[in-house]
Motif scaffolding. Structure first.
Motif, mmCIF file in Angstrom:
data_model
loop_
_atom_site.group_PDB
_atom_site.id
_atom_site.type_symbol
_atom_site.label_atom_id
_atom_site.label_comp_id
_atom_site.label_asym_id
_atom_site.label_seq_id
_atom_site.Cartn_x
_atom_site.Cartn_y
_atom_site.Cartn_z
ATOM 1 N N PRO A 99 -10.260 -4.195 6.273
ATOM 2 C CA PRO A 99 -11.049 -5.495 5.615
ATOM 3 C C PRO A 99 -10.495 -6.701 5.812
ATOM 4 C CG PRO A 99 -10.691 -3.607 4.098
ATOM 5 C CD PRO A 99 -9.912 -3.226 5.112
ATOM 6 N N GLY A 104 0.956 -1.082 0.049
ATOM 7 C CA GLY A 104 -0.204 0.159 0.074
ATOM 8 C C GLY A 104 0.842 1.283 0.007
ATOM 9 N N ARG A 105 1.985 1.342 0.838
ATOM 10 C CA ARG A 105 2.536 2.528 0.772
ATOM 11 C C ARG A 105 3.465 2.596 -0.438
ATOM 12 N NH1 ARG A 105 4.906 0.224 5.826
ATOM 13 N NH2 ARG A 105 3.936 1.491 7.652
ATOM 14 N N ARG A 139 -7.976 1.961 6.047
ATOM 15 C CA ARG A 139 -9.295 1.753 5.912
ATOM 16 C C ARG A 139 -9.503 0.842 4.608
ATOM 17 N NH1 ARG A 139 -10.079 6.614 4.188
ATOM 18 N NH2 ARG A 139 -10.535 6.088 2.139
ATOM 19 N N ARG A 140 -8.544 0.849 3.515
ATOM 20 C CA ARG A 140 -8.907 -0.067 2.224
ATOM 21 C C ARG A 140 -8.086 -1.538 2.287
ATOM 22 N NH1 ARG A 140 -12.150 1.799 -1.460
ATOM 23 N NH2 ARG A 140 -10.807 0.659 -3.063
ATOM 24 N N ILE A 141 -7.096 -1.312 2.905
ATOM 25 C CA ILE A 141 -6.404 -2.631 2.892
ATOM 26 C C ILE A 141 -6.245 -3.611 4.200
ATOM 27 C CG2 ILE A 141 -3.986 -3.499 2.378
ATOM 28 C CD1 ILE A 141 -5.490 -2.150 -0.124
ATOM 29 N N LEU A 185 2.309 2.012 -3.232
ATOM 30 C CA LEU A 185 1.258 2.736 -4.218
ATOM 31 C C LEU A 185 1.226 4.268 -3.883
ATOM 32 C CD1 LEU A 185 -1.401 -0.065 -4.621
ATOM 33 C CD2 LEU A 185 0.262 0.572 -6.268
ATOM 34 N N GLY A 186 1.958 4.615 -2.801
ATOM 35 C CA GLY A 186 1.488 6.024 -2.544
ATOM 36 C C GLY A 186 0.361 6.290 -1.553
ATOM 37 N N MET A 187 -0.134 5.035 -0.855
ATOM 38 C CA MET A 187 -1.401 5.443 0.047
ATOM 39 C C MET A 187 -0.942 5.752 0.999
ATOM 40 S SD MET A 187 -3.417 1.740 -0.693
ATOM 41 C CE MET A 187 -4.955 2.359 -0.260
ATOM 42 N N ARG A 188 -1.692 6.778 2.021
ATOM 43 C CA ARG A 188 -1.517 7.271 3.101
ATOM 44 C C ARG A 188 -1.894 6.486 3.896
ATOM 45 N NH1 ARG A 188 -2.762 13.560 3.076
ATOM 46 N NH2 ARG A 188 -2.022 13.350 5.204
ATOM 47 N N ARG A 189 -1.446 6.716 5.480
ATOM 48 C CA ARG A 189 -1.799 5.619 6.500
ATOM 49 C C ARG A 189 -3.345 5.386 6.732
ATOM 50 N NH1 ARG A 189 0.370 3.486 11.145
ATOM 51 N NH2 ARG A 189 -1.139 3.208 12.771
ATOM 52 N N ALA A 190 -4.137 6.637 6.534
ATOM 53 C CA ALA A 190 -5.494 6.570 7.010
ATOM 54 C C ALA A 190 -6.146 5.624 5.918
ATOM 55 C CB ALA A 190 -6.100 7.674 7.224
ATOM 56 N N ALA A 191 -5.832 5.835 4.664
ATOM 57 C CA ALA A 191 -6.243 5.018 3.505
ATOM 58 C C ALA A 191 -6.096 3.614 3.557
ATOM 59 C CB ALA A 191 -5.944 5.776 2.203
#
Lengths: 219, 282
Positions: free
Chosen positions: A142, A125-126, A137-139, A128-134
């Motif tokens: 779930p 996730g990181r 929540r997304r990865i 891909l450039g996802m931020r911590r909160a996203a």
């Protein structure tokens, strides 16, 4: 002389029993919901890894995990008001105790569920450039939720059974009403049998649901 | 890819240092990678090659030094405060990374994996992201698996999905961290074919690899690391076929499959040594 079972005398008390069942169910729902919120917050705070926050939270969780609920209830009702100088109604004391008790266990389930997710998922996730909160929540959530759900349901089953201890604070839950009926009718066998059956009827679907979940998620 | 910048170097790493628990893993490493160049990092386990790679997209934060990828630069000299989550995310969004363990998102479909970055990070409209994801899956030969769950795929297929997922972000640079080390030997080829194609398209790439034959064939340059230091850095064929440094020669002598491909058709009839166990710290 064999005992003659006769449940018919309970009929006039059906309203009282209904109120008791409502208190039991209501306290379970409210304290489970509040406990999940508090437990979730504790879990997140602990996962953030700040020692200053973590250590008091670990202490709180362990106090509630390592003492009996009955002791906590009585202490919260009789001793806590003296410490903080505020009178607590039985319902308030019961709410606070059961919420924190549930939160202590929920927090560990939630924290453990999140911590069990492979660090590679965070890496991916990181990257891909996802931020911590996203990412959470997304990865992570779930996936963690699938693992947490069966133990959370089990803990909620225990939470409902623990509401029977509220009767010591004269909160009119199912067990308390049973005690009332017994003292009025001197028929504890039928009364407590009926109480047990009601608990069973509420909880059996819940444990069946938990089993179903576990089987489905194991696939 | 788009808007060619005048800067010749796509990746620039200056005086990188990193220690884990007091143990130095990178000791003053500097490296430059030109636009469109493919660089293979080789070296024994614990040489710091994976750490170096992870420093390129700041999955691992250097203790000191500076990293620039394209227009994104971050300086760690002088013990500055740790960069913010937002800045790190923006930096990483410009690079693509492929992991040894694939790290696909198991709760999403293959298509969902490839769409995740564009939709969540780039805020691409789902319809558009979907179209592009399908095109990328087609490119890696997995268009028919779009609806499948990742756990239904073979290792080689998983890794190809992971490559498509990274490409979906339209990265300036692709980083491969032992992308074939977890694969059964017969599945390595299909992943390398995709990497080879990317190289041919001019993608700037850095690959940590144990596939010496592949490094020799696809990489423009090979960089040999040992004990957190770059020992040798040169054209791929030269480093692998005729290493200058004794340490590089000693390391390469472990690979019977790689080196003999060069000039000695009569390779020693020893059994090929396993290509070094997959090491977590590599």
């Amino acid at each position: 002389m064999p005992y003659e079972w006769d449940f018919s005398f309970l009929l006039p008390y059906s309203r009282l029993i209904g109120i008791g069942a409502a208190y039991t169910a209501g306290f379970t729902v409210v304290t489970a919901a509040a406990g999940l919120v508090v437990g979730g917050a504790i879990a997140m705070a602990r996962l953030a890894g700040l020692r200053l926050v973590s250590i008091p939270l670990i202490a709180l969780v362990e106090v509630f995990r390592c003492t009996p609920v009955l002791v906590q209830l009585v202490w919260c009702y009789y001793a806590l008001p003296i410490l903080i100088g505020v009178e607590l109604s039985p319902a308030t004391a019961a709410f606070v105790t059961l919420t924190l008790y549930g939160a202590a266990f929920y927090a560990e389930i939630i924290r453990g569920g999140i911590a069990s997710i492979d660090p590679g998922q965070w890496d991916a996730g990181r990257a891909l450039g996802m931020r911590r909160a996203a990412l959470m929540r997304r990865i992570v959530l779930p996936q963690a939720l699938r693992r947490m759900l069966p133990p959370l349901v089990n803990q909620t089953v225990l939470q409902l059974k623990n509401t029977s201890l509220l009767s010591v604070l004269a909160v009119p839950d199912l067990l308390y009403q049973g005690q009332l009926i017994t003292s009025a009718t001197y028929r504890p066998l039928e009364t407590y049998t009926m109480i047990a059956v009601i608990y069973f009827l509420i909880l059996f679907p819940l444990t069946a649901f938990a089993r179903h979940l576990e089987r489905r998620l194991a696939r | 890819m788009e808007s060619p910048s005048p800067a010749p170097a796509m990746i620039e790493v200056r005086h990188l240092r990193k220690a884990f628990g007091g143990v130095p893993v990178l000791r003053d490493v500097s490296l430059t990678v030109s636009r469109g160049e493919a660089v293979a990092l080789i070296g024994p386990s614990g040489s710091g090659k994976s750490t170096l790679l992870r420093c390129l997209n700041l999955l691992t934060l250097p203790d000191s030094g500076a990293v620039r990828v394209g227009t994104q630069a971050m300086d760690f000299t002088g013990g500055q405060r740790l960069p913010r989550d937002r800045d790190l995310a923006a930096f990483r969004a410009r690079t693509g990374m492929v992991f040894q363990a694939f790290n696909l998102f198991p709760h999403l479909s293959v298509l969902g994996n490839v769409m995740e970055g564009p939709v969540t990070v780039l805020r691409t409209a789902p319809a558009e992201a979907r179209e592009r994801a399908l095109a990328l899956l087609d490119k890696v030969g997995l268009a028919d698996k779009a609806a499948a769950s990742p756990d239904r795929l073979s290792g080689g297929q998983k890794q190809r999905v992971a490559i498509a997922r990274a490409l979906a972000m339209r990265p300036e640079v692709m980083l491969f961290d032992e992308a074939t080390s977890a694969l059964d030997p017969e599945l390595v080829g299909e992943v390398l074919a995709v990497v080879r194609q990317l190289a041919a398209e001019g993608m700037t790439m850095v690959l940590v690899t144990h596939e010496m034959a592949f490094a020799r064939e696809v990489a423009d340059r090979v960089v040999f690391l040992r004990d957190g230091t770059i020992v040798e850095d040169g054209p791929a064929r030269q480093v692998i076929d005729a290493p200058r440094e004794a340490a590089t020669r000693a390391f390469l002598s472990h690979f019977h499959r790689g080196a003999p491909l060069a000039a000695e058709p009569a390779a020693p009839a020893e059994p090929a040594e396993p290509a070094e166990p997959a090491a977590p710290a590599g």
